[in-house]
Design a protein around this motif. Sequence first.
Motif, PDB file in Angstrom:
ATOM      1  N   HIS A  69      14.785  10.673   5.393  1.00  0.00           N
ATOM      2  CA  HIS A  69      14.918   9.684   4.361  1.00  0.00           C
ATOM      3  C   HIS A  69      13.863   9.666   3.478  1.00  0.00           C
ATOM      4  O   HIS A  69      12.681  10.310   3.546  1.00  0.00           O
ATOM      5  CB  HIS A  69      15.256   8.276   5.033  1.00  0.00           C
ATOM      6  N   THR A  70      13.634   8.612   2.571  1.00  0.00           N
ATOM      7  CA  THR A  70      12.736   8.531   1.578  1.00  0.00           C
ATOM      8  C   THR A  70      11.972   6.922   1.764  1.00  0.00           C
ATOM      9  O   THR A  70      12.518   6.001   2.297  1.00  0.00           O
ATOM     10  CB  THR A  70      13.074   8.553   0.187  1.00  0.00           C
ATOM     11  N   GLN A  71      10.597   6.955   1.575  1.00  0.00           N
ATOM     12  CA  GLN A  71       9.974   5.661   1.477  1.00  0.00           C
ATOM     13  C   GLN A  71       9.216   5.726   0.341  1.00  0.00           C
ATOM     14  O   GLN A  71       9.217   6.619  -0.725  1.00  0.00           O
ATOM     15  CB  GLN A  71       9.059   5.464   2.883  1.00  0.00           C
ATOM     16  N   ASN A  72       8.336   4.522   0.054  1.00  0.00           N
ATOM     17  CA  ASN A  72       7.517   4.432  -1.167  1.00  0.00           C
ATOM     18  C   ASN A  72       8.313   4.435  -2.242  1.00  0.00           C
ATOM     19  O   ASN A  72       8.108   5.314  -3.234  1.00  0.00           O
ATOM     20  CB  ASN A  72       6.333   5.528  -0.866  1.00  0.00           C
ATOM     21  N   ASP A  73       9.282   3.947  -2.517  1.00  0.00           N
ATOM     22  CA  ASP A  73      10.154   3.784  -3.671  1.00  0.00           C
ATOM     23  C   ASP A  73      10.878   5.218  -3.925  1.00  0.00           C
ATOM     24  O   ASP A  73      10.760   5.602  -5.011  1.00  0.00           O
ATOM     25  CB  ASP A  73       9.371   3.223  -4.828  1.00  0.00           C
ATOM     26  N   THR A  76       8.320   9.337  -1.485  1.00  0.00           N
ATOM     27  CA  THR A  76       7.863  10.185  -0.071  1.00  0.00           C
ATOM     28  C   THR A  76       8.868  10.489   0.642  1.00  0.00           C
ATOM     29  O   THR A  76       9.969   9.751   1.339  1.00  0.00           O
ATOM     30  CB  THR A  76       7.007   9.487   0.645  1.00  0.00           C
ATOM     31  N   TRP A  77       9.428  11.946   1.036  1.00  0.00           N
ATOM     32  CA  TRP A  77      10.158  12.189   1.962  1.00  0.00           C
ATOM     33  C   TRP A  77       9.585  11.907   3.562  1.00  0.00           C
ATOM     34  O   TRP A  77       8.480  12.296   3.654  1.00  0.00           O
ATOM     35  CB  TRP A  77      10.429  13.734   1.860  1.00  0.00           C
ATOM     36  N   VAL A  78      10.680  11.800   4.259  1.00  0.00           N
ATOM     37  CA  VAL A  78      10.100  11.448   5.694  1.00  0.00           C
ATOM     38  C   VAL A  78      11.043  12.179   6.555  1.00  0.00           C
ATOM     39  O   VAL A  78      12.299  12.094   6.652  1.00  0.00           O
ATOM     40  CB  VAL A  78       9.964   9.891   6.048  1.00  0.00           C
ATOM     41  N   THR A  93       7.085  13.787  12.988  1.00  0.00           N
ATOM     42  CA  THR A  93       7.168  13.071  11.756  1.00  0.00           C
ATOM     43  C   THR A  93       6.643  13.853  10.751  1.00  0.00           C
ATOM     44  O   THR A  93       5.527  14.342  10.873  1.00  0.00           O
ATOM     45  CB  THR A  93       6.646  11.609  11.794  1.00  0.00           C
ATOM     46  N   PHE A  95       5.889  14.174   6.406  1.00  0.00           N
ATOM     47  CA  PHE A  95       5.804  13.652   5.391  1.00  0.00           C
ATOM     48  C   PHE A  95       5.408  14.406   4.137  1.00  0.00           C
ATOM     49  O   PHE A  95       4.738  15.295   4.200  1.00  0.00           O
ATOM     50  CB  PHE A  95       4.705  12.329   5.217  1.00  0.00           C
TER      51      PHE A  95
END
Length: 106
Positions: A69-73, A76-78, A93, A95
Amino acid sequence: MSPATLADVSTPLLALRVLLSEHPALPAGMIRVSSIFPGQLDIGLHDDLGGFETWRAALGISPDLVTCHTQNDGRTWVLKAGAIFAGARIELTGFADVPQPDGGMR
């Protein structure tokens, strides 16, 4: 409740020792053992999805079990995967920056 001891987190420490013995060239990453989750070893790799893949293979985790998934709008891939190794729950994990349309990274 008495304070936690090193004996309380011996399972993930033993798993780390086995990994060191069997795979000494694994990327170090961020490695965390906590008395909050005494049977768990957390491994985080930042800006190193190749390192994530190296750990995934060493732990015998099927690629089908990796979530992304992504984070930080969306910048960032996670990648996440879990396994049981040497009796410990492993939470892996990774990133990495998502390439931007202009060719840069954020």
